[in-house]
Design a protein around this motif. Structure first.
Motif, PDB file in Angstrom:
ATOM      1  N   PRO A   3       0.818  -1.228   0.000  1.00 49.33           N
ATOM      2  CA  PRO A   3       0.000   0.000   0.000  1.00 49.33           C
ATOM      3  C   PRO A   3       0.847   1.271   0.000  1.00 49.33           C
ATOM      4  O   PRO A   3       0.481   2.255  -0.652  1.00 49.33           O
ATOM      5  N   SER A   4       1.972   1.267   0.704  1.00 48.39           N
ATOM      6  CA  SER A   4       2.805   2.468   0.760  1.00 48.39           C
ATOM      7  C   SER A   4       3.358   2.819  -0.622  1.00 48.39           C
ATOM      8  O   SER A   4       3.426   3.991  -0.989  1.00 48.39           O
ATOM      9  N   LYS A   5       3.734   1.824  -1.397  1.00 54.04           N
ATOM     10  CA  LYS A   5       4.244   2.074  -2.744  1.00 54.04           C
ATOM     11  C   LYS A   5       3.103   2.534  -3.661  1.00 54.04           C
ATOM     12  O   LYS A   5       3.291   3.423  -4.497  1.00 54.04           O
ATOM     13  N   LEU A   6       1.939   1.954  -3.484  1.00 52.19           N
ATOM     14  CA  LEU A   6       0.775   2.346  -4.265  1.00 52.19           C
ATOM     15  C   LEU A   6       0.416   3.814  -4.005  1.00 52.19           C
ATOM     16  O   LEU A   6       0.074   4.557  -4.936  1.00 52.19           O
ATOM     17  N   ILE A   7       0.515   4.241  -2.763  1.00 50.38           N
ATOM     18  CA  ILE A   7       0.245   5.641  -2.398  1.00 50.38           C
ATOM     19  C   ILE A   7       1.222   6.571  -3.112  1.00 50.38           C
ATOM     20  O   ILE A   7       0.829   7.605  -3.658  1.00 50.38           O
ATOM     21  N   LEU A   8       2.499   6.200  -3.116  1.00 54.10           N
ATOM     22  CA  LEU A   8       3.499   7.033  -3.785  1.00 54.10           C
ATOM     23  C   LEU A   8       3.234   7.121  -5.285  1.00 54.10           C
ATOM     24  O   LEU A   8       3.346   8.197  -5.880  1.00 54.10           O
ATOM     25  N   SER A 102      -0.474  23.084   5.930  1.00 51.61           N
ATOM     26  CA  SER A 102      -0.912  22.567   7.228  1.00 51.61           C
ATOM     27  C   SER A 102      -1.587  21.209   7.067  1.00 51.61           C
ATOM     28  O   SER A 102      -1.370  20.301   7.879  1.00 51.61           O
ATOM     29  N   PHE A 103      -2.383  21.058   6.027  1.00 52.06           N
ATOM     30  CA  PHE A 103      -3.011  19.761   5.757  1.00 52.06           C
ATOM     31  C   PHE A 103      -1.934  18.699   5.546  1.00 52.06           C
ATOM     32  O   PHE A 103      -2.012  17.603   6.109  1.00 52.06           O
ATOM     33  N   PHE A 104      -0.928  19.045   4.767  1.00 53.34           N
ATOM     34  CA  PHE A 104       0.148  18.080   4.526  1.00 53.34           C
ATOM     35  C   PHE A 104       0.883  17.759   5.831  1.00 53.34           C
ATOM     36  O   PHE A 104       1.099  16.598   6.174  1.00 53.34           O
ATOM     37  N   THR A 105       1.257  18.801   6.554  1.00 58.03           N
ATOM     38  CA  THR A 105       2.056  18.627   7.767  1.00 58.03           C
ATOM     39  C   THR A 105       1.313  17.872   8.862  1.00 58.03           C
ATOM     40  O   THR A 105       1.876  16.983   9.500  1.00 58.03           O
ATOM     41  N   PHE A 106       0.061  18.224   9.099  1.00 55.94           N
ATOM     42  CA  PHE A 106      -0.645  17.663  10.244  1.00 55.94           C
ATOM     43  C   PHE A 106      -1.574  16.493   9.919  1.00 55.94           C
ATOM     44  O   PHE A 106      -1.988  15.789  10.832  1.00 55.94           O
ATOM     45  N   VAL A 107      -1.877  16.275   8.642  1.00 52.69           N
ATOM     46  CA  VAL A 107      -2.736  15.155   8.265  1.00 52.69           C
ATOM     47  C   VAL A 107      -1.958  14.121   7.450  1.00 52.69           C
ATOM     48  O   VAL A 107      -1.886  12.956   7.825  1.00 52.69           O
ATOM     49  N   VAL A 108      -1.373  14.564   6.349  1.00 58.66           N
ATOM     50  CA  VAL A 108      -0.684  13.621   5.459  1.00 58.66           C
ATOM     51  C   VAL A 108       0.533  13.004   6.134  1.00 58.66           C
ATOM     52  O   VAL A 108       0.778  11.797   6.000  1.00 58.66           O
ATOM     53  N   GLU A 110       0.965  12.390   9.282  1.00 59.46           N
ATOM     54  CA  GLU A 110       0.442  11.365  10.203  1.00 59.46           C
ATOM     55  C   GLU A 110       0.044  10.103   9.440  1.00 59.46           C
ATOM     56  O   GLU A 110       0.332   8.990   9.856  1.00 59.46           O
ATOM     57  N   TRP A 111      -0.638  10.314   8.345  1.00 55.19           N
ATOM     58  CA  TRP A 111      -1.081   9.218   7.490  1.00 55.19           C
ATOM     59  C   TRP A 111       0.123   8.447   6.949  1.00 55.19           C
ATOM     60  O   TRP A 111       0.149   7.223   6.972  1.00 55.19           O
ATOM     61  N   PHE A 112       1.150   9.185   6.481  1.00 53.20           N
ATOM     62  CA  PHE A 112       2.389   8.558   5.995  1.00 53.20           C
ATOM     63  C   PHE A 112       3.049   7.714   7.085  1.00 53.20           C
ATOM     64  O   PHE A 112       3.557   6.630   6.816  1.00 53.20           O
TER      65      PHE A 112
END
Length: 154
Positions: A3-8, A102-108, A110-112
């Protein structure tokens, strides 16, 4: 495929599907600044790897930095979209960048971390946010110089 590679892969390919909606005029006007900032982020990625600011568990291209799919996908195309909607309206530019960053820093981020795509190591979220803000200012300044240079030549 993990899944991590698919996300990238998705973060690299999906933004390109929006390019036809940008229009040739927008691409021609903002591509130099977008490419410049992508180069800056590329260099930043090498510095980050050496300083261990963050770590990518997965890579699409084995010898490339982990940020490669983000740089050629989300960042490059996202920069074109942000400039299209905000250039010439500095306050709107700052607000939109603060929201996106901020969305990237505080949401993405965390998701990563949860999905084992990437993690912050020697940099915290506030420092990352400040780094994004600095790059936003550099982007706007670079585009401003391009616009002034074109004005002088005409």
């Amino acid at each position: 495929m993990r899944p991590s590679k698919l996300i990238l892969y998705a973060m690299m390919i999906l933004p390109w599907l929006t390019v036809p909606f940008l229009g040739k005029k927008t691409i021609k006007r903002f591509l130099p600044a977008s490419l410049f900032m992508s180069s800056v982020v590329w260099v930043e990625g090498h510095i980050a790897r050496n300083k261990r600011w963050w770590f990518f568990y997965e890579k699409i291209v084995p010898k490339a930095i982990g940020e490669f799919p983000l740089i050629v996908g989300v960042f490059l195309i996202g920069t074109l979209w942000i400039l299209r909607f905000t250039y010439g309206k500095f306050i709107r530019f700052i607000i939109l960048n603060l929201i996106v960053d901020s969305f990237f820093t505080f949401v993405v981020v965390e998701w990563f971390q949860k999905l084992k795509v990437a993690t912050l190591v020697r940099i915290n979220k506030i420092q990352l946010s400040l780094l994004f803000l600095l790059k936003s200012m550099l982007l706007y300044g670079f585009q401003f110089i391009i616009e002034k240079t074109k004005f002088i030549k005409e």
